[in-house]
Design an enzyme around this catalytic site. Structure first.
Site, short mmCIF file in Angstrom:
data_model
loop_
_atom_site.label_atom_id
_atom_site.label_comp_id
_atom_site.label_asym_id
_atom_site.label_seq_id
_atom_site.Cartn_x
_atom_site.Cartn_y
_atom_site.Cartn_z
N GLN A 48 -44.28 21.70 -80.05
CA GLN A 48 -43.93 22.52 -81.19
C GLN A 48 -44.81 23.76 -81.24
OE1 GLN A 48 -44.74 21.88 -85.53
NE2 GLN A 48 -42.50 21.72 -85.65
N CYS A 66 -43.62 24.34 -91.88
CA CYS A 66 -44.96 24.07 -92.39
C CYS A 66 -45.28 25.02 -93.54
CB CYS A 66 -45.99 24.23 -91.28
SG CYS A 66 -47.68 23.88 -91.82
N LYS A 85 -37.24 23.25 -86.17
CA LYS A 85 -37.47 22.32 -87.28
C LYS A 85 -37.66 23.16 -88.53
CE LYS A 85 -40.25 18.35 -88.77
NZ LYS A 85 -40.71 18.81 -90.10
N GLY A 143 -38.12 13.54 -93.49
CA GLY A 143 -38.66 13.55 -94.84
C GLY A 143 -38.42 12.26 -95.59
N GLY A 144 -39.50 11.54 -95.91
CA GLY A 144 -39.41 10.38 -96.77
C GLY A 144 -38.80 9.14 -96.15
N GLY A 169 -42.22 10.71 -89.84
CA GLY A 169 -43.58 11.22 -89.75
C GLY A 169 -44.63 10.21 -90.14
#
Length: 331
Positions: free
Chosen positions: A66, A96, A135, A208-209, A230
């Site tokens: 990345q 980010c 991303k 996410g989550g 993540g």
């Protein structure tokens, strides 16, 4: 297996977490999951010559680099350097939210300028044959995600990008810390699913989550092409990755028990120590291996307290593993 197939499940790029030692550990748990590096800034590679940031072990493949940046020419050169290093994918960070990233005019702030992101992606694609991906967030600040996200994705598609990972939260660039940006803005999974319906030709992953393989399978069965996990994959690597090859990819899992993974780490750890490295640089990523299992607390305590001491070596890991095994047998 093609990299798009590996991207059915991936571990998210996480600063200070997904370094080469973390990725080596994760690869021992799952052969198939696509692994991402921490974000590496294009200026660090191109202007700073920090090529050590690209170091990795061949066993980590498939592994994606990345990049962070906003200058098309500089990102193109950084992509070329990454491709020459052998990475399987070059990913552009448009998600980010940290102040440090904003000051460099990259990360989530780029959601405000999809035209620039598209130019960056075209420049990177012109420089390398390796796939270039993005991303992103669903939006930032006062943007309406239902409006900006489809426009952003359309511009990426027009720029030749065919795979995008979407963090299903807005990012608030002012007023929230990076940590708060991972929890406070509400998740909008339906919007990500809607994007797949609107862009069926693209490979879209949700991020996410997500905390379990059950959730991951539900998203895949719901039509998404991939799921990126993540923090859960980091803090509970065995729970997420230990059954991933069987449940997500339909292949055999490489290890039957987290203890097998610990033992398989021994040559890697000893090589690292022989080269002058410190034990805690590796074992800090191993603390969650036994999460939720008998002896997990002893495992974490022994490694946390002992790995930073001078001369700490494999014997400490063996001591911690013996403690876990004894408690598991007694329970």
């Amino acid at each position: 297996m093609q990299i798009n197939q590996h991207a059915r499940l991936s571990t998210a790029p996480m600063m200070d977490w997904t370094d080469r030692h973390c990725r080596y550990l994760h690869r021992l748990i799952s052969r198939e999951t696509l692994l991402y590096t921490e974000m590496v800034t294009a200026p660090a590679l191109v202007r700073g010559g920090a090529l050590h940031l690209l170091d990795y072990s061949p066993e980590e493949h498939p592994v994606a680099l990345q990049l962070g940046g906003s200058d098309p020419a500089e990102l193109a050169e950084a992509a070329r350097i990454g491709a020459e290093a052998g990475y399987d994918e070059i990913n552009l960070n448009v998600g980010c939210p940290s102040d440090r990233v904003q000051s460099g005019t990259f990360g989530a702030v780029l959601m405000k300028d999809p035209g620039l992101v598209a130019r960056c992606c075209r420049a990177m694609q012109d420089a390398v044959k390796t796939e270039v991906t993005v991303k992103c967030r669903i939006g930032v600040d006062d943007q309406d995600p239902a409006e900006v996200l489809p426009d952003f994705i359309a511009q990426m598609r027009d720029a030749g990008v065919t795979r995008i990972a979407i963090h299903a939260r807005k990012a608030w660039l002012q007023g929230l810390s990076p940590k708060e940006n991972r929890d406070i803005p509400p998740l909008d999974y339906p919007l990500v699913l809607e994007m797949k319906a609107r862009f069926p030709d693209l490979h879209l992953s949700v991020n996410g989550g997500i905390t379990s393989l059950d959730q991951a399978r539900a998203f895949l069965e719901g039509g998404l092409d991939g799921v990126m996990i993540g923090r859960a994959a980091y803090h509970q690597p065995w729970d997420i990755l230990g059954a991933a090859d069987a449940r997500i990819f339909g292949s055999d899992n490489p290890a039957e028990h987290p203890g097998d993974v610990v033992r398989a780490m021994r040559p890697y750890i000893e090589t690292h120590l022989d080269a002058g490295g410190k034990l805690h640089q590796i074992t800090r990523h191993m603390l969650g291996l036994f999460a939720g299992r008998p002896g997990a607390r002893h495992w974490r305590r022994i490694l946390s307290e002992g790995a930073t001491r001078a001369g700490a070596d494999w014997a400490l890991v063996e001591e911690a593993l013996d403690a876990v095994t004894a408690l598991a047998e007694a329970s």
